[in-house]
Enzyme design. Structure first.
Site, PDB file in Angstrom:
ATOM      1  N   GLY A   3       0.760  -1.497  -0.014  1.00 30.22           N
ATOM      2  CA  GLY A   3       0.173  -0.387   0.405  1.00 30.22           C
ATOM      3  C   GLY A   3       0.725   1.304   0.132  1.00 30.22           C
ATOM      4  O   GLY A   3       0.826   2.565   0.570  1.00 30.22           O
ATOM      5  N   ALA A  37       8.797  13.876  -6.407  1.00 29.88           N
ATOM      6  CA  ALA A  37       8.712  14.826  -7.587  1.00 29.88           C
ATOM      7  C   ALA A  37       8.029  13.910  -9.175  1.00 29.88           C
ATOM      8  O   ALA A  37       8.792  13.024  -8.957  1.00 29.88           O
ATOM      9  CB  ALA A  37       9.974  14.626  -7.996  1.00 29.88           C
ATOM     10  N   LYS A  88       5.512  22.082 -10.938  1.00 26.50           N
ATOM     11  CA  LYS A  88       6.825  21.756 -11.443  1.00 26.50           C
ATOM     12  C   LYS A  88       6.625  21.857 -13.201  1.00 26.50           C
ATOM     13  O   LYS A  88       5.639  21.193 -13.584  1.00 26.50           O
ATOM     14  CB  LYS A  88       7.313  20.127 -10.841  1.00 26.50           C
ATOM     15  CG  LYS A  88       8.245  20.069 -11.602  1.00 26.50           C
ATOM     16  CD  LYS A  88       8.366  18.361 -11.428  1.00 26.50           C
ATOM     17  CE  LYS A  88       9.778  18.110 -12.053  1.00 26.50           C
ATOM     18  NZ  LYS A  88      10.486  16.686 -11.891  1.00 26.50           N
TER      19      LYS A  88
END
Ligand SMILES: Cc1cc2nc3c(=O)[nH]c(=O)nc-3n(C[C@H](O)[C@H](O)[C@H](O)COP(=O)(O)OP(=O)(O)OC[C@H]3O[C@@H](n4cnc5c(N)ncnc54)[C@H](O)[C@@H]3O)c2cc1C
Length: 494
Positions: free
Chosen positions: A12, A50, A78
């Site tokens: 998970g 990211a 970003k």
């Protein structure tokens, strides 16, 4: 072999919950039962902050409200990745998402940029990239005038929980418990079920192994084997540490090369994520920690957390009735933020090859060919960053001297001669990504396409100047990144 009806996701973390949510979204609930098993005792890796723009397709497919997601995960926007000290020690470039230049109707824009260099037009490539210019200026907006392609930075420890809160109400059954044994069919060798510490067994027809580095089913049970790529990518350790947030919320990831590796910096709303990826044969753990801590923008908020890895991939991603996703499938360092994306593309591929009946070898073979191609081409892109450098340290000289995969050598040869870049099949990184990194790392092709000689010198100068002007005007009209977040999706306002 039975018809696939019971799908069990083991793990998970980010991989497990992306898989479970995607299956719940697309598979008819009257036909498939989706169960996810995770162990609070073991926890998740908790890094991976990211992303690349394709994650927005996942959000869109799940119908996730972007601002709610950003508030819940302390996310920022970003626009690309800054590479500092890569290529040459003093170099600095942006691998920005989105366009560089404008379509010219004949050859890709960069051939005109290359011709411009011969005419004294020395503006760097990123002067023609709206995302790079917006990034350097710390500006961001979602739509016009610039219409910038974007991804997110988010708090990895909150992301899996966010997806869980999406998936459970839509039919995913979560089972908490530690798996202590894996049951196999005596005849076929397929996995039949997993046994939990309390004695319960969860049976299934298809298992998605998202158990992290340990690869509980794909390796622990099926012993699939691993292709080790560390002769091309020798970094094998990372130290991760959060620090206090910086004054300027940059809309890009920063990757700074160090003597024996590199450091990431990922700005979130409430803190900055940092980590040093390094080669343990070239620098000690203590030195690596000192380098990391010396290069933080703000006060460290915890002790550096060590993570070990071997870069490479499972020999088969889909083996018998087990498909490995995430860290269970393999590891490529987070230099281009690709791992979460490869979970997303992996589960899309599982759905694409899900049989209408029992599992078929042909489906598994096609899955493995496609996934192998994707992994190997991303691997090449990462190797490029290391290989093309003029840094003086032994680690970097070793990377510059190493033989690279033939596929990468061919890409480099094509570009070095006449600035050509070819994207094969469904390679993740498009020509524009390769272009920015190859130029950013210091490669200037010997020539350019002859069609770039068609316009006059004046016309080329005019084209280049006009694009720079338009970008500067558009970027100048954008709001500050932090102000945009404060207006639309500040955390703590759920
Ligand atoms: C240093 C580093 C930096 C990274 N940075 C990025 C990045 O910037 N961008 C990016 O896209 N990716 C990044 N990644 C990759 C990213 O972190 C992973 O792809 C992502 O978190 C998926 O992890 P996972 O879910 O596969 O594994 P994990 O998070 O480790 O989850 C494993 C799950 O399996 C469960 N489990 C394991 N064993 C058992 C058991 N016996 N019984 C029951 N449950 C069990 C655990 O409880 C957990 O729920 C990075 C990875 C590393 C190591």
């Amino acid at each position: 072999m039975s018809t696939v009806q019971r799908i069990v996701v083991v793990g998970g973390g980010t991989a497990g919950w992306i898989a479970a949510a995607s299956l719940a979204r697309f598979l008819p609930p009257q036909r498939y039962a989706i169960t996810l098993i995770e162990s609070d005792e073991i926890g998740i890796v908790g890094v991976g902050e990211a992303t690349i723009p394709q994650i927005r397709l996942l959000n869109a497919a799940l119908g996730i409200d972007e601002y709610a997601f950003m508030r819940a995960t302390q996310a920022t926007y970003k626009l690309g990745i800054e590479f500092a000290g890569w290529g040459a020690q003093t170099s600095r470039y942006m691998h920005a998402f989105g366009a560089v230049g404008r379509p010219t109707g004949t050859v890709p824009f960069h051939h005109f940029w290359l011709r411009g260099q011969t005419l004294g037009e020395h503006a760097p490539l990123d002067a023609y990239a709206p995302n790079a210019q917006a990034g350097w200026a710390n500006r961001f907006a979602k739509a016009d005038p610039a219409d910038l392609p974007y991804a997110f930075h988010f708090d990895a420890s909150r992301y899996a929980g966010f997806l869980r809160s999406w998936a459970e109400p839509r039919g995913v059954t979560r089972v908490e418990g530690r798996i202590v044994a894996v049951g196999r069919d005596g005849e076929t060798g397929d996995v039949t079920g997993v046994q939990l510490a309390g004695g319960d067994t969860v049976a299934g027809d298809l298992f998605i192994d998202c158990s992290g580095f340990r690869g509980l089913l794909i390796e622990g049970a099926l012993q699939t084997g691993y292709d080790d790529w560390s002769h091309w990518l020798p970094c094998d350790r990372a130290l991760a540490v959060p620090c206090a947030p910086v004054a300027k919320l940059t809309p890009y990831t920063r990757s700074t090369a160090h003597a024996a590796g590199w450091q990431w910096r990922i700005p979130l709303q409430h803190r900055t994520g940092n980590g040093h990826v390094y080669c343990s044969s070239q620098i000690s753990d203590d030195e690596a920690a000192a380098v990391l801590l010396r290069n933080l923008d703000g006060e460290a908020l915890a002790d550096p957390r060590p993570i070990r890895f071997t870069t490479g991939r499972r020999r088969r991603f889909w083996n018998r009735n087990v498909v490995a996703l995430g860290l269970a499938a393999g590891f490529l360092e987070p230099l281009e933020s690709t791992s979460i994306h490869m979970v997303q593309s992996g589960i899309e591929r599982v759905i694409k090859y899900l049989p209408n009946g029992p599992l078929r070898d042909a489906d598994m073979a096609a899955y493995n060919t496609e996934a192998g191609f994707e992994w190997e081409r991303v691997r090449d892109f990462i190797i490029l960053h290391y290989h093309v450098n003029t840094r003086p340290e032994p680690f970097w000289q070793m990377c510059a001297a190493m033989p690279v995969p033939e596929t990468l050598a061919a890409k480099l040869a094509l570009f070095c001669a006449n600035g050509r870049i070819t994207r094969f099949n469904e390679e993740l990184f498009a020509e524009i990504g390769w272009l920015q990194v190859m130029v950013g790392q210091g490669i200037m092709p010997q020539g350019y396409h002859p069609l770039a000689d068609a316009p006059s010198d004046g016309e080329v100068r005019e084209l280049l100047g006009l694009i720079r002007q338009v970008i500067a005007r558009q970027v100048g009209a954008l709001p500050d990144h932090a102000a945009f977040i404060a207006q639309h999706c500040p955390s703590g306002t759920c």
